[in-house]
Every structure is written in C-alpha cells, then in structure tokens.
Design an enzyme around this catalytic site. Sequence first.
Site: not given
Lengths: 311, 311, 311, 311
Positions: A138, A166
């Site tokens: 992330y 992400k």
Amino acid sequence: MPLPAPLTGVVPPLCTPLTPGGDVDTDSLRTLCERLIGSGVDALFALGSSGETAYLADAQRRTVLRTAVEAAAGRVPVLAGVIDMTTARVLDHARVAAESGADALVATAPFYTRTHPVEIADHFRRIRRGVDLPLFAYDIPVAVHTKLPAATVLDLAEDGTLAGLKDSSGDDGALRRLLVELRTRGLDSRFSVLTGSELAVDGALLAGAHGVVPGLGNVDPAGYVRLYAHARAGRWTEAAAEQDRLAALFAITDVGHEAAMGRSSSALGAFKAALHLLGAINCPATAAPQVPLGDAETKAVSHLLEEGGLL
Amino acid sequence: MPLPAPLTGVVPPLCTPLTPGGDVDTDSLRTLCERLIGSGVDALFALGSSGETAYLADAQRRTVLRTAVEAAAGRVPVLAGVIDMTTARVLDHARVAAESGADALVATAPFYTRTHPVEIADHFRRIRRGVDLPLFAYDIPVAVHTKLPAATVLDLAEDGTLAGLKDSSGDDGALRRLLVELRTRGLDSRFSVLTGSELAVDGALLAGAHGVVPGLGNVDPAGYVRLYAHARAGRWTEAAAEQDRLAALFAITDVGHEAAMGRSSSALGAFKAALHLLGAINCPATAAPQVPLGDAETKAVSHLLEEGGLL
Amino acid sequence: MPLPAPLTGVVPPLCTPLTPGGDVDTDSLRTLCERLIGSGVDALFALGSSGETAYLADAQRRTVLRTAVEAAAGRVPVLAGVIDMTTARVLDHARVAAESGADALVATAPFYTRTHPVEIADHFRRIRRGVDLPLFAYDIPVAVHTKLPAATVLDLAEDGTLAGLKDSSGDDGALRRLLVELRTRGLDSRFSVLTGSELAVDGALLAGAHGVVPGLGNVDPAGYVRLYAHARAGRWTEAAAEQDRLAALFAITDVGHEAAMGRSSSALGAFKAALHLLGAINCPATAAPQVPLGDAETKAVSHLLEEGGLL
Amino acid sequence: MPLPAPLTGVVPPLCTPLTPGGDVDTDSLRTLCERLIGSGVDALFALGSSGETAYLADAQRRTVLRTAVEAAAGRVPVLAGVIDMTTARVLDHARVAAESGADALVATAPFYTRTHPVEIADHFRRIRRGVDLPLFAYDIPVAVHTKLPAATVLDLAEDGTLAGLKDSSGDDGALRRLLVELRTRGLDSRFSVLTGSELAVDGALLAGAHGVVPGLGNVDPAGYVRLYAHARAGRWTEAAAEQDRLAALFAITDVGHEAAMGRSSSALGAFKAALHLLGAINCPATAAPQVPLGDAETKAVSHLLEEGGLL
C-alpha cells in the site's frame, strides 16, 4: 475464496459505519457491503484509510473484518488492511485477519520510524512469510511519508512476495514507468496494480492498471463499475465522461472547511454524510477526534449528490 | 506571432545547448529548434526547467530567447520562461522577453520566500499588467515548494490574468478536478492546460488537457507529436502504446546514479547526451555545478536510444 | 509514586533490550534500569522512540513497562509512552499503562491520518479524561510529521490537560518562545518542559527547560546527570564542556552508513551496541526490520566509547 | 576593510527601507545603518533574507549595497548576500558586490533546481575562485529546501573555501556537532559560525558560536549587543534574561494573521512597522507582492514595543 491473480476491477475501500456512541455499526456495514456487491464491484477492501482504520481499536478492526467477510459470503474476495507502524505489529494484525477469513492482506511500509528501502523489503518479506495470504503493498506517502521505491516493488513482485500494489501516491509518471516495466518482465499477468487515485482512473486503466480502489466508490459504486466496464471495452470517451462526473461529485470532500478540520475529517465525513443521505448507513458519525460536519455542510453534500444524479 | 487561444499540442521545453566552455551554443540551438519544428511541434518553450534556466546568467537567457525566436521565424510561437524569485525580478525578465520577441510568458509563483495564495495571485496580476503578453502559470512544486491552489488558478483564469497553466505538479487528481471545473465555467475554450507530466500524457489528454510540455520531447519530438495526434483522433490504444514506448525511453534519465549527482544532472545530462548522440547538438555539456555523465553512462543512454528505435 | 510537578531533571528514554530471537530481555532491562537509577537519573521514560516502541507488539510493550515499573520500585517515577495513531488506540495503551503501574503517560498527536489543531487538542483531552494519569505531549515531527502548535500546547497547559511537553522538534526558537510564554502565564511551576534535543541541553536549560530526555543517556547517564547538575548550579561553562563531550560521543549514531540502513537502525543500533560493549545488556539486537550493525561498525562504536572515556 | 577572521559578534541582516512607490529609500537605509553601528554591532549583513533580497531587482540590490558600504564608511565590515539560484547567477551578483565595496559574500546552496552535496561543494568552490572575497555559506532550509550537510561544510572550511557559516537551519543538534568538530580540527580560530536563530542566541554562544545574525536586531540592536556582551563575559543568567526579553518582543512577527498573508509579509512587515514607529525609517512598506500590515496590526506592534521598553 482464493484471490484472482491478478486481481482486477473495482475494489472499494469500505467505510466503517459507526453508531452515535462510536461503536462499529455492523448492521450498516452489512448493508453497505450488500450495496457495493449489488453494484457489481469485484472485491472489498476492509480496513483501509477510508475505513478510518487509523482510528479503530484492535477489537473494532476485528469486528469490521468479520462482518465484511460474512457479508461478502464468498461472492467477492475481501482484502484486509493491516495498518501499523512496523513488522511485529503488522504481523499481529495479519494473524487476526487470516483467522477472520480475509482473502488477502494490504500493508504499508513502516511508518513513524525512519526507514530504508532495505528495511522496507525485509518488512514485506517477513509479513509474507509470517501469514500465508496474498500480500499487497500500500503506497500512500501522504500517510506513511515515504514513497515505495519502484526497484523495491519490482524485486518483491519478481520474487513472489507481493501479489500487487495499491498505489495512492498520486505519482502518475512513476506509476506509468512501473506498469511498463512489469509488462517488460512479464509480471503483469500475476501482479496486480490498483490505483487509489480515484479521479484519474481512466488514465490509469489506459496505462495498464488492473483496477481501482476508490474511496468515493462507497458513495457511487455503480459509477466506478461503469467507468471500469467502459475502459475494458475500449470506450475511452465514455470512461472519461464517467470519470468527469465522479470528479465533480468529489467536491463533497471539500464542504468541510480546511480552517476548521483536517482533510480526513472533511473527506471521510463527506463520504459518510453521503451514505447516510442515501440511506446506506444509519449514522454519519466519524471516529474521534475527527470533527463532524455541520448542518450546512451536510446540506452542501446533499446538493452535490443531487447534481450528480444520486439523490 | 499571436498565440492561439487556447494553445494546444506539443510544446517542448527547449534544452539549452552549451559549448564545452559553458557558453550558449547558438548554432546547436538553431539546429535543435529546426529539428523540433520539423517534427511538427506546435510551439517552443524556451527558458523552462529543461532549458537549465536556473543555471543561466541573464545575458545567456537573452541569447537563448533571441536565438529561439529567430529560429522559429514565425512558424510556431515561442513561450519564454521568466523564472525568478519574486515579482520585480520576474518583471525584469518579462520586459527582456517581450523585447526579444517572445509570444507568451511562463512564470512560477514566488519562491525562496514564504508566500501565500493572496500574494501569489497578486504576483501574477502584476506580471500581467506589467508586460502585455499572454501569461502562463508554471506549477512545479518540486522546484518552487508550493503547489498552486486550484482556487487561485481559477480566479486568474476567470479574470483573464492567465492564458493557461503548465502543470508539472504530477498531481493527476487535482489536474482532473481543475479541468472539469474549467469546462463547467466555460473557460476551457480560452484557457490552456498543458501537462508537464511527460509519462502520462495519454491520460492527461483523455482528461481534457490541451497539450503537453515534455522535456523528453527534445529527444523524441516525433514520438510526442504522434502521441498527440493519436489522442486527438480518439486512437487511445495507439496513444497509450506510444506513451509506453516513451516511458521506457525515459530510463535514460536514470543512468546517472543518484549517489553521485542530483536529479537535475542525471535528467538534463541524459537529454543532452541523447541529443549529442543523435547529432542534434555539438556538445553534451550541462551548466556548472551539475555533474556531467561519464562514458559508461553515455553508453547506457546510447543503448536505450537504440532500444527505443531512435539510433 | 506521584509524579513531581513540574517534573525536572534527567529522564532517559529506556532502550528495550532484546534477545537474539527478538523477545524482550527482561533481565537486561532490569540491569539497564538499575544502571540508570544508580547514575542518579530523575525518572525513567519507557516505550519512547529510543525504546523501539514502534517495533514492539502490544504484549512486548506491556512486558517492558511492567519490568521497568518493578525495577524502579518506587525510587523514581516511570513515564510510559502510549504511541499509536489516534485516540482510541492510544487510550487502549493508556489503560494498560495505568494497570501496569505507570506514573504518567506520554502521547503524540495523531499520525498516519491528516489532522488539525482542533483535533489534536481534542485528542489530548480525551486521553486525559479517559485515564487518570499526568499526561505529557510528545512533539516529534520527524515521526509524526506535524509540529504541535504552541497555541495548542499553551491551551492544554492552561486547562490542566497536560502536565508537560517532551519537545523533540529541534526547533529551539519555538521552544524559547514557549518557555517565555509559560513563565508569563505563571504555568512554569506546574507544567514541565523536557527537551529531547540531547545535543543542546545546556542551551535548553539556560532557556528555562525543566529537564531532558536523552536517548544517549542510556549509554552515558552519568554524563547527563553531571550536565544537569552543572546547569542547575549555574556552572554554565562546565555544563557546556560536558555537553560538548556528549556531542562528540553522539558520533556513535553515524557509524552505520545511511546508504545501508535507516536512521533508526543506525542510532538505536549504536545505543545498543554501546550498552552491550559496556556490559549493560546481553545482546545488541534491534527489532526487525532494522538493519543490524556489522563488526566494523561495532568496532567504531567501541573506539568512540574509549575516546569518550566510557570504556 | 578586511574581515576579521573569525568574524564575531552581532551582525544584523539589514532591512531594506522602501519608499511608498517601492524604490530603495537610501536616506532611511543610511539612518538605519547609523543606528545599528551606533548601537555597537560588529558588522552589517546587507541583502540577506531580512533585506527582502528575493524581492529586489538587480539595480535595487546594487543601490542597497553601495549605500550600506558608504554608510559603514569603514567602521564595520559589510557582508553582501548574493542570493540566486545557481553558480553563474551568484557569480554575477558577487562581481557586483566586489565592485560595490563588500567585505565578504554570503551565498546559499543552489535552489529551485534539485541538487547534490557534490554539486553544492563545487558551487561554493567556483564562487570562491571567481571573486576574491571571504565567502560565507548561508544555510537556510526554509528558503533553499536543502540543509547543508555537515561534511560539506567541514570540507569547505578545511580547504579554505569558506570563511564561515550563517546557520539559519534552526537545527541546534547539528550546530552543536559542527562546533565540536570544528574545534577538534582546530578550525574554529579561522572559521566563523554565526547563528541565525535569533531566539536562542545565548545557547548558541554557550555552545561556541562566534556570533549572531538577528533579523530582530534591526529593531533592537542594543539588546543583541548586550546579550552578546553578557555571553562573552560569562554572565549567562543575564544573557538568558536579555534573550527572554527579545523572544517576547519577537511576538511582533505574529501580529499579521497567517490566514491573510505569508510568513515573510508578517515578519518583515513587523520589523519595518517597528522601525517606522521608532523613527528609524520613513515608510514601513514592504516589497510587492507581500501583504502590508493593517492599522490594527501596526497598533499591536506599537504595543509590543512599549512592553519591550523600546517605545
């Protein structure tokens, strides 16, 4: 359920509905999950930044994840954010997530501490070894205050540590170079790149991203599902028009004035105000110490929902 | 020549060729201009960041601009960067630019000093009043260390102070919201948004940007001209493929190792090494105190040019 | 034991000794506490940044705090860091800290999330209301990425929310203005300002700070105790000489090369290498994923300890 | 006049008085210089940040420097800021400064561009070689957005490139380590360290700094002269008391509200409002596009001057 490799499509980062007293409102959470799945999203991402995860106690995080997994009921996979400062703490969350039925994990680089690419790579490798679930990195510099180096992501994609990324860095140039390099190395068929830049999804998909994790997708999941379908079908003009509409709708996050509250309060407060106005959750409360939106601000959200054709 | 309103297309930020002794190499600059115009670019932007403007003395800046204006010879407009810390200093550059035949000015917000949106707006208004040429705002936080607020840009677009924006902020979400808002207000037909994010041009054009200012366009102007043409014709898949090829070529900016030199040295050094290898300029020198690329690094640039089909 | 108001003197932020396997080494921790108390420190601060708190799981934090409280055995107060992202999570740590016998709490502003002064003030008030222990604010922008606004600190000092401030901002000008304002309002007799700038303690004490929280005080507690005593006695030249010696000793934190590891690894690794060389702890390991110092680096630490008269 | 080596004492960074129309008010500048020299300062620093140098056109800079040199009339040395983006531009200012009679130069690292320690060292060496005047490095990260690495400063001190450092980094720990290392290498007898942290001068002098460059010294030069004299005489308590008084007076820089103007406007506006109220300059105007203080704000400055015993 096993996670598709690579994961593609629309993966909304679930808001966490709360009661007026600050508890997790599991009824509303179930309703919200149902609404998203019914709109055709491809997976759910519980306990991300939009889920106010930074504000939730461990027991609340557990409740959120279990509720989401039950609500998904195997229809779509559930990714679980395991947001914490460093490896040992993330691993504790990861174990709970695995027990709670998560289908994949989403972890940031270490934060609070001053870290280094070598340490970041080791961090992800330890998490992957510690809990046997697909792992997403992330990249969210606005929260973590470092940007994941492309070389680190590529190494961890190559050796199988990471199942995907992400990307909430908002750095479109770096994203493009990463996508090109993943394809050159033949990794794009198993490594998933999901953009968190919810206002430039058409461009990211055109560049080869596999999907999107849009906070605004809590409010308008059908919009993002349409945008994704247009892009996959090569209808780029229609995709852009849908993105334009969603970009205009994003103005709800600005109704809270920056002189009076932080960006988290105004953005998450707006998402929840919208969900409440749309009847999707029972109460628009955000977790303390975020500043709640006032009546005038909620009215402004309502007005923008009407303009966007949602209300 | 009068600047089209809005300005559209490919507007390369001219590199400034130097002699081994550090003087402006006007012969090479003319050759470079000819090469770019011959490739079909829509305008030239002299004295931008890629032009090493921060490194050029005032007399050198004047030489660059006059040479570019003469070389353009009215075939394409020439925009002139007027990069300096605050208003009075920018105005001095702006007057010289006007005398030298520039068709438009490009100015940043104040830097070095700690500034404020009210002051930034006043800064642009004073420049516009002081010299009668179309004015572009240059949003480049990596150099200026503030991001131009969208509200300020919109105000200055609305009242006619600004003719456009060169957006090198890399913030694709903010860019999208600005483009949507400009269209909503009917300003997109006279206010030009040029992206400086040279690796995500397809996405920016899909979002409605009017053109691009690509540093890499010095090296491969025809590539950007093709990319732009594909986009305007709605051939988005072809546009993306061209952008992918250019993104791979951008690896030339990484051959200089970050442990040995700054990002300016490695990126501008690579552009100039490539132009020298391509026979477009006589000498690859960059201005002091930038660190020159070594032989191995130049060889790596050469290899990447071959891979990219340019050599 | 009740915390003195205001707390004064030398308050080392306890390192957390670990076993080679990564467990908390409670024996070494007891030895370390004994060494510090025996050197004349005024309190212990467990679970601060030097304690690798960001790297410790909740159970490990609990073990550390209980061990420190037992080791202190009422001879000096024990402050407990309750480092986490936001209010609910901090409150969970605070409750455990209270149960474990802590005499005071030390909390940062919210991090990871984007916050606001109004939210920061609410955050501290909720912590203070939630657990009845004196509360210190921990201002450490290098970790939290916001600086506590002086106005917020003054408000929270005035209304009794805060018992003090641990200032690791390194902003000496802001610290001076705060100290002057606290005296003007008559708050300096109950609100304690502890500097975390361990290399400028003489200046901070001259400016009116009440004490110091020096990471290097794990290694040379007697040095800081002498420095503090000199300052309190008005022997400023002697205080400065002692600070100079400690500043030279701080070079141990640079033996780990920044190309190979993060700042946390090099600084905390050096503290632990020194403690191990001095026989104060059993193993110099730092928590994963920090990079351990190598043999050459440990030798360099040893050399600097000799130069500093400690070995 | 030759610059003392090392330069010591109080070296105010001259404000640049302006006329209502924005020209340099040479009469007021002479009066200001006279006031400062009459108060016992040790040198004048023209064209620093407090001199609004970022806002002055080249011709204005020249006027300021010539006026200051004439006003000083050999009684104290005059240092000249040569603030610009990179080497060639700085050298142009440096040549003008030498012709105008400056006794030393003060230059920052390159800014606007992305630079590297190797380039920064080369930058200072080229300036030193280009113009034969003692050269000070000006470390001001808030403007330049890099911090001068200690290793670079030490190298340039050792090889004679630099005669000193003006440290406005506010990083007291780094300053202490530098001072200790300069003494260890025997360089402190010829290399001058001047702190720009005007609110922690007592601590910096205690740590071994040679002097101070206080913007507030325009307003209260006698205060800084007393503070310096106390410190040199070892009267540290008196030095601290004087510094406390000056820190309270510094509140004048906060009367301009940060919602309405930048920090430059509020701080420099306050210095000039104070000088105007004290009769030292004819007009309190600051250079465009800074926001001027309003009547209420000027009244607040007046009140603080009274409280500080200056009015």
